[in-house]
Design a protein around this motif. Structure first.
Motif, PDB file in Angstrom:
ATOM      1  N   THR A 179       0.830  -1.202   0.000  1.00  0.00           N
ATOM      2  CA  THR A 179       0.000   0.000   0.000  1.00  0.00           C
ATOM      3  C   THR A 179       0.865   1.252   0.000  1.00  0.00           C
ATOM      4  O   THR A 179       0.616   2.201  -0.760  1.00  0.00           O
ATOM      5  N   GLU A 180       1.883   1.266   0.839  1.00  0.00           N
ATOM      6  CA  GLU A 180       2.793   2.416   0.870  1.00  0.00           C
ATOM      7  C   GLU A 180       3.453   2.606  -0.496  1.00  0.00           C
ATOM      8  O   GLU A 180       3.527   3.729  -1.012  1.00  0.00           O
ATOM      9  N   ASP A 181       3.930   1.527  -1.090  1.00  0.00           N
ATOM     10  CA  ASP A 181       4.602   1.629  -2.384  1.00  0.00           C
ATOM     11  C   ASP A 181       3.648   2.145  -3.461  1.00  0.00           C
ATOM     12  O   ASP A 181       4.035   2.941  -4.320  1.00  0.00           O
ATOM     13  N   THR A 182       2.385   1.715  -3.399  1.00  0.00           N
ATOM     14  CA  THR A 182       1.386   2.161  -4.371  1.00  0.00           C
ATOM     15  C   THR A 182       1.179   3.665  -4.283  1.00  0.00           C
ATOM     16  O   THR A 182       1.074   4.355  -5.310  1.00  0.00           O
ATOM     17  N   TYR A 183       1.165   4.205  -3.066  1.00  0.00           N
ATOM     18  CA  TYR A 183       0.963   5.650  -2.917  1.00  0.00           C
ATOM     19  C   TYR A 183       2.205   6.444  -3.292  1.00  0.00           C
ATOM     20  O   TYR A 183       2.102   7.558  -3.836  1.00  0.00           O
ATOM     21  N   LEU A 184       3.382   5.905  -3.053  1.00  0.00           N
ATOM     22  CA  LEU A 184       4.600   6.591  -3.473  1.00  0.00           C
ATOM     23  C   LEU A 184       4.670   6.654  -4.989  1.00  0.00           C
ATOM     24  O   LEU A 184       5.098   7.660  -5.574  1.00  0.00           O
TER      25      LEU A 184
END
Length: 548
Positions: free
Chosen positions: A318-323
């Motif tokens: 999820t974090e990677d998707t938002y970055l």
């Protein structure tokens, strides 16, 4: 002397009047509505130190951010969110009460944008048989069309059909969504057109989706730097089929066969990048922002929702998707600067709902968070009617935390409907994961002005909703997600608190901690555009956002 003074005053007033006319705010040439599917507000703050200067930070620092914006109804689902954003009202008025819901007239479950009267365009499948006909009210985009005598172009784009269709209302020039197919293509409906424009065909022929999933999904940065998320290997996430652990790297080429083929792109950040690529192609192909009238482009980034459902709120994925989305947004804004001009466009960015943390994760921290077992609850409900009315077929359907009575059965047995409803309200509250229960009649006769019952009331549609409406305990989601991941739909803050950011032409710089509602977006933009609000709008103008 007096005569000279009088002439001087007249000249000064004339110059001042001309300056006022010159300084009058010009309407934007293009309005872009961006919905990030399943984006909780705290994704802005949690990943803030990792975002670049050109994406989220750019519009927050140079636009106006509402820090305490919420949905004011239940259920918080994708279709309902998109409909509410663009109509400026809640389901009790606009009629979209879910993604799917039980139709008590047809006696079956229906999908929000299915429409067999139209044909698919761009595919041989039935995935294009869609329209917005179940949306009862006009939208911001409809009103812009009406105000401009049907001039200006309105286009909706998303991976999900409902997220492309509902924002552009009944008068949209086009809505495009993703069809998995062999190569993955954007398609449409004959509601809008009989054939895809050449620029869409050219885009589809490039097979961009196939290119994106021909490589593994690895983290954008060193995985050790993802300290805003829990450990990559944990038991709170759902694995892709064929994986032993839900961890990076995700080998997309080898996973495709067991995970919807090229459709796996939806569950990766590359689905958002593909959406961006298509949006840029639309701006160029349709000359958006270059016409005499104001154009409108609706973009919904759906992959954040798919990733969230599979991996949950706290996952590295999820974090990677938002970055990665932050970089995509920076690309979009830079593209708009060049193609449309910095002073010629206005943006709003929001989300259609938030998401709950995985109950299993919360339980590991000793925070109350149960799972809801739909089959067990159905048995419980039938036991109530069996006990008190000697029949276990009195409830026809249970869905979206609503009970629909079998009215024909009740009438044939000579039973009183209201008596059964009252008993169900009285008894279902005793089920272990039910927090509140209320009858449709109470919602019709009582005005709740605050709290969760106000949200239930705003989401209740007398024509379509059930006879008894239920509220699960906080942090409760379906037992389907016991295997990992999460969902949304409640009226609690984790599902209702979302970003609302305005940026560009006519927008002040600043922020506000005042509480606003999602239905306030459309009246605010209607005022900016000097057009009438949609015919069912119940939101208010957020005056502090707009330049005077």
């Amino acid at each position: 002397m007096k005569k000279l003074s009088f002439i001087f005053i007249c000249i000064s007033l004339f110059i001042f009047s001309c300056q006022k006319k010159d300084n009058k705010q010009k309407s934007p040439k293009l309005v872009i509505g961006i919905v990030v599917d399943q984006m909780r507000y705290d994704y802005l703050t949690r990943f803030e130190d990792r975002y670049g200067e050109g994406g989220f930070k750019r519009i927050i620092q140079n636009g106006f951010s509402l820090e305490n914006a919420h949905y004011n109804y239940v259920p918080t689902y994708t279709a309902v969110g998109h409909a509410s954003i663009y109509t400026g009202t809640t389901p009790n008025n606009h009629g979209i009460i879910g993604n799917w819901w039980y139709d008590k007239f047809l006696k079956k479950s229906i999908y929000c944008v299915d429409d067999k009267t139209y044909n698919s365009v761009g595919t041989e499948t039935n995935k294009g048989k869609k329209s917005p006909y179940r949306l009862f009210t006009t939208t911001l985009t409809d009103q812009l069309k009406l105000a401009q005598n049907n001039n200006g172009k309105t286009i909706g784009i998303a991976i999900k059909d409902r997220s492309a269709i509902l924002p552009v209302g009944h008068t949209g020039n086009a809505a495009y969504w993703f069809d998995n197919g062999e190569n993955g293509r954007f398609i449409s409906s004959s509601f809008y057109m009989n054939d895809l424009p050449n620029w869409v065909k050219e885009f589809n022929n490039q097979n961009n989706a196939k290119k994106y999933v021909s490589q593994p999904w690895n983290t954008l940065y060193d995985i050790k730097t993802y300290t805003n998320s829990i450990s990559d290997n944990n038991t709170f996430e759902e694995k892709f089929k064929g994986e032993e652990t839900p961890t990076f790297p995700h080998d997309l080429p080898s996973l495709m066969k067991e995970n919807d083929g090229i459709g796996i792109i939806k569950e990766t950040p590359f689905g958002n990048t593909l959406t961006l690529d298509f949006a840029k192609a639309a701006i160029l192909g349709e000359n958006l922002g270059k016409n005499k009238a104001t154009d409108f482009l609706s973009i919904s980034f759906s992959s954040t929702d798919y990733v969230g459902h599979r991996f949950g709120v706290d996952a590295v994925e999820t974090e990677d998707t938002y970055l990665r989305l932050d970089k995509d947004l920076a690309d979009l804004f830079s593209f708009l600067d060049t193609q449309v001009g910095k002073e010629n466009y206005t943006i709003f960015l929001t989300s259609d709902h938030g998401a709950a943390r995985a109950p299993s994760y919360l339980q590991s921290l000793k925070i109350p968070a149960p799972y809801f077992d739909a089959k067990d609850f159905k048995t419980f409900v039938n036991s109530i009617t069996k006990k008190y009315f000697r029949n276990d077929e009195l409830v026809e359907n249970i869905s979206n935390f609503q009970l629909f009575l079998n009215k024909e059965k009740i009438e044939s047995l000579g039973l009183q409907k209201e008596e059964i409803i009252n008993k169900l309200v009285e008894e279902t509250i005793n089920y272990k994961t039910i927090y509140k229960a209320i009858s449709a009649k109470t919602l019709q006769n009582t005005n709740f002005t605050t709290g969760i019952l106000n949200s239930i009331q705003n989401g209740y549609n007398q024509k379509f909703s059930g006879d008894v409406l239920l509220v699960p305990n906080p942090s409760t989601i379906s037992s389907y997600y016991k295997k990992g991941g999460t969902t949304h739909g409640s009226g609690f803050s984790y599902d209702t608190h979302v970003p609302i950011i305005f940026y560009g032409n006519g927008i002040k710089k600043g922020s506000s901690k005042k509480k606003y509602e999602i239905i306030d977006i459309t009246p605010t933009l209607s005022n900016l555009l000097h057009i009438e609000t949609p015919n069912g709008s119940t939101g208010k103008i957020i005056d502090e956002v707009l330049k005077k």
